[in-house]
Design a protein around this motif. Sequence first.
Motif, PDB file in Angstrom:
ATOM      1  N   ASN A  10      28.378  44.437  36.661  1.00  0.00           N
ATOM      2  CA  ASN A  10      27.465  44.181  37.789  1.00  0.00           C
ATOM      3  C   ASN A  10      28.206  43.902  39.096  1.00  0.00           C
ATOM      4  OD1 ASN A  10      28.421  41.747  36.937  1.00  0.00           O
ATOM      5  ND2 ASN A  10      26.439  40.749  36.703  1.00  0.00           N
TER       6      ASN A  10
ATOM      7  N   ASP B 236      30.233  40.667  33.186  1.00  0.00           N
ATOM      8  CA  ASP B 236      29.618  39.946  34.298  1.00  0.00           C
ATOM      9  C   ASP B 236      30.700  39.530  35.298  1.00  0.00           C
ATOM     10  OD1 ASP B 236      27.858  38.510  35.872  1.00  0.00           O
ATOM     11  OD2 ASP B 236      27.934  36.707  34.611  1.00  0.00           O
ATOM     12  N   THR B 237      30.562  39.997  36.513  1.00  0.00           N
ATOM     13  CA  THR B 237      31.497  39.613  37.582  1.00  0.00           C
ATOM     14  C   THR B 237      30.669  39.009  38.705  1.00  0.00           C
ATOM     15  OG1 THR B 237      31.239  41.848  38.417  1.00  0.00           O
ATOM     16  CG2 THR B 237      33.222  41.434  37.154  1.00  0.00           C
ATOM     17  N   PRO B 238      30.318  37.735  38.619  1.00  0.00           N
ATOM     18  CA  PRO B 238      29.450  37.142  39.650  1.00  0.00           C
ATOM     19  C   PRO B 238      29.995  37.415  41.057  1.00  0.00           C
ATOM     20  CG  PRO B 238      29.860  35.578  37.884  1.00  0.00           C
ATOM     21  CD  PRO B 238      30.767  36.727  37.634  1.00  0.00           C
ATOM     22  N   PRO B 239      29.093  37.678  42.007  1.00  0.00           N
ATOM     23  CA  PRO B 239      29.535  37.989  43.369  1.00  0.00           C
ATOM     24  C   PRO B 239      30.443  36.897  43.935  1.00  0.00           C
ATOM     25  CG  PRO B 239      27.189  38.307  43.150  1.00  0.00           C
ATOM     26  CD  PRO B 239      27.633  37.671  41.890  1.00  0.00           C
TER      27      PRO B 239
ATOM     28  N   HIS C  19      36.349  31.452  38.030  1.00  0.00           N
ATOM     29  CA  HIS C  19      35.727  32.776  38.103  1.00  0.00           C
ATOM     30  C   HIS C  19      36.608  33.786  37.371  1.00  0.00           C
ATOM     31  CE1 HIS C  19      34.218  36.531  39.798  1.00  0.00           C
ATOM     32  NE2 HIS C  19      33.174  35.887  40.299  1.00  0.00           N
TER      33      HIS C  19
END
Lengths: 405, 403
Positions: free
Chosen positions: A123, A148-151, A160
Amino acid sequence: MSEKAKEEKAYRVLESHGFLQRVVFRYMLEGHAASEEGKLAWVTSGFPVEIPVAMDVGVSYPEQYGAVIGSEKAGPKLCGYAEELGYSQELCSYARASIGSVKHPEESPLEGLPAPQALLACNNICGTVLRWYDAISQMTGAPVFLVDTPPLEGEQLPHHIAYVRHGLDDLVSFLSEQFGTTLEEDKLREVTDLATETIGVWTQCLEACKNKPSPLNCADRFLAMAPVVAIRGRDYTLEYYQMLLNEVKDRVTNGLGAIRDEKVRLLWDNIPPWFRVFRIMGSLAKRGVVFPADTYTHAWTGSFKDEDRMDSIASMYSNVYLNKGLEAKVDKMCGLIKDYDLDGFVMFSVRSCKRYSLGQLVSKELVSERTGVPGVVIEGDMVDSRLQNDAQIETRLDALLEMLL
Amino acid sequence: MSNAQAIEQSERILKQLVDKGKPILGYVYPHTPLEIIMAHGVMPALLYANPTVMGSYEASLQTFACSFVRNMFSQRVNDQLPYVDGIVFPGNTCDSLQNLADIWHLRFPQDKVFRLTYPAGNQGEAAIQYFAEELRIFSNSLEDAYGFPFSDAAFRQAVILVQRFRNAVQFLYAARLLQPSSVPYRRIAAFVREFHSAPLETVVDELRATVNDVEHSLAKTGRVDSTKALQHALLERRLEDVSILSDLPTPRLAIVGGMTEPQAISELVNAVSKVPSTAVVFDLLSFGFKTIFTPMPAFEGDPFETMARSVLGALLEPTQEGLPKRLDFLKAALTHLAIDGLIVCEQSFCDPDEFESPSLLAVASGVGVRSLRLPVDPEFSDRVRLEGRIQSFLETLPHGGAA
Ligand code: SF4
Ligand code: SF4
């Protein structure tokens, strides 16, 4: 086409495009073979593909296939099939076209993408991909795996990177289980080295466009980017980019531009309307307008560092253009305008793509303020021509060019 | 209370709090950790789409931003959020909200804008650790902005208050399913709204009084224990052993969708002339069931980790679970809770809603439950047509929607 007709075109065709077609064809065949062997994964455009490639899992890119659908002008028909299944016309047209082509492969270009045995989503480009792959999973039965690579806002913090790294380790376990393969450190190094080298050569091609006249226009780059998106980490891809770079260097040495009479240099922002891009670029070329830089093809840059490769992958894929905030996007555009000495910019507001497009009205003002060059926002879509009003686009482009020509 | 009255009331309460010097932090995502915000002495207030707002987003947002985002942004442009002293946006939940936070920040640089980024998908323990750290960062930024440090005592108090609220509403949800006449759906929706607008003791006290009344009514039919058992089953997501008596009024409607507001939709359904007050027995809405059935945070250990476990333990959010799990639960709910009509709300330009609704409708059709797809916007701008569609839908149900 006669020599005379060729000569009269405002646009110079790249010789290396012939080889590009063979590269893409080979990649398609590899996809079909992998699918028949039960070893094909569909991946999103920002997926850390080096991992499945190093594990000998074949990959196909539905977004790239979406571009093919768009170019072949099959968007309205295939998106329409997704709408018949209940998917709203307001959704991403890559997703709709892909859902439509899974439903009706016989009516899709090249008879659809080969059937997947897994769906690998990351994502880092948008949240839509997960929901799109969920829908495809319902239709094909292939399981979805999400990296999942959170913004990111600003720097990537240790928690992160640890989280994304954990996701990559899980990916390896998932692929091992699903496809009965293992990940060898040497192989991963080999694939990532090749990818780094390929991206390096590609970046040189992009940077050559700082020259005046620019050796490439953005439609050239939109076509040429296909292997760096989908087939980096292969030796034949590197071979193609070396050929392209040689051609680009030749053009620079001989003072040949992508278009015959370069007068105005612009930045293109966002995905292009695949069904119309050549027509738009062609007609602008006739008026002396070239696009030496764009945010889309510049999104595939960077390199894998010599540290732990998995950490390097986690860092590189978290830091992609679309995974950062609006400020970062504005900085990038301002940087490109300055470095490529551009006179203005065109922002294509893609109705399909909220992540790329929402915010353009604000960033247009900021970019103009900071760089002093004018810009215009035009609205349309990359695949679904029903969502585009060509006349309105023309009027807006004319208004911009009036300021510049 | 109507939706418009609810907005007025919430503004009145917020004003009183502001007058007493309490800072108000607005939030838009249902799984915002209220307890952490309250631990800083700040009042969290859910920001609702305002149906009366004039669209004023055009200079900053394209028309294909979702209707909720357009509504929120217009409220800010029109200065219709007077009591809010900051806003927290979620990250990584949907593309529209992700970008809205950036746009807001650039357009209104003087506003206190916070972002709390959630993990997506089902990433197990790694997600808990990641989110715990995000919560810690969020807490630090609250301290920086408001000057109040995190207080363990205030956190404990907030956990208790939120849990008392959720427990009580969970019970009402279960009661509604087993004996719809015991509590109107719109009453449950009103409590949910009131508490999320300002989580105050007074709301919970009133709620407890309602629970007592409902218990009395259930006691008359001997259904108190079964209601508690159903509450538990819903929390555990184990519905196989639930059985609903066949003497209950029909139709039994469930409403599903994302950020559609329970009180607004209940008002819409109730306005349809032939809908009996017992009809809506269940919802699977983000601000309804999905938040209410969030597990309670533990008291021991690191508060951020404990909150992360609670928030990520919430049921059925697209960001936290794969689609198959959500569909399985819907199927179980339709089957075991004796639902005979499903209304699937879909906000315009909402990717999560619009991607999911075809699958939801397919589940309903698979188990023989009739369904209605209802495209809505927060303003319900097409109210007459929506009412007409609900009316026609009821007429297609086996019991014809007759009271
Ligand atoms: S929403 Fe945008 S980034 Fe996402 S798949 Fe569609 S076009 Fe690509
Ligand atoms: S309505 Fe949908 S798209 Fe809009 S903010 Fe909510 S979840 Fe996101």
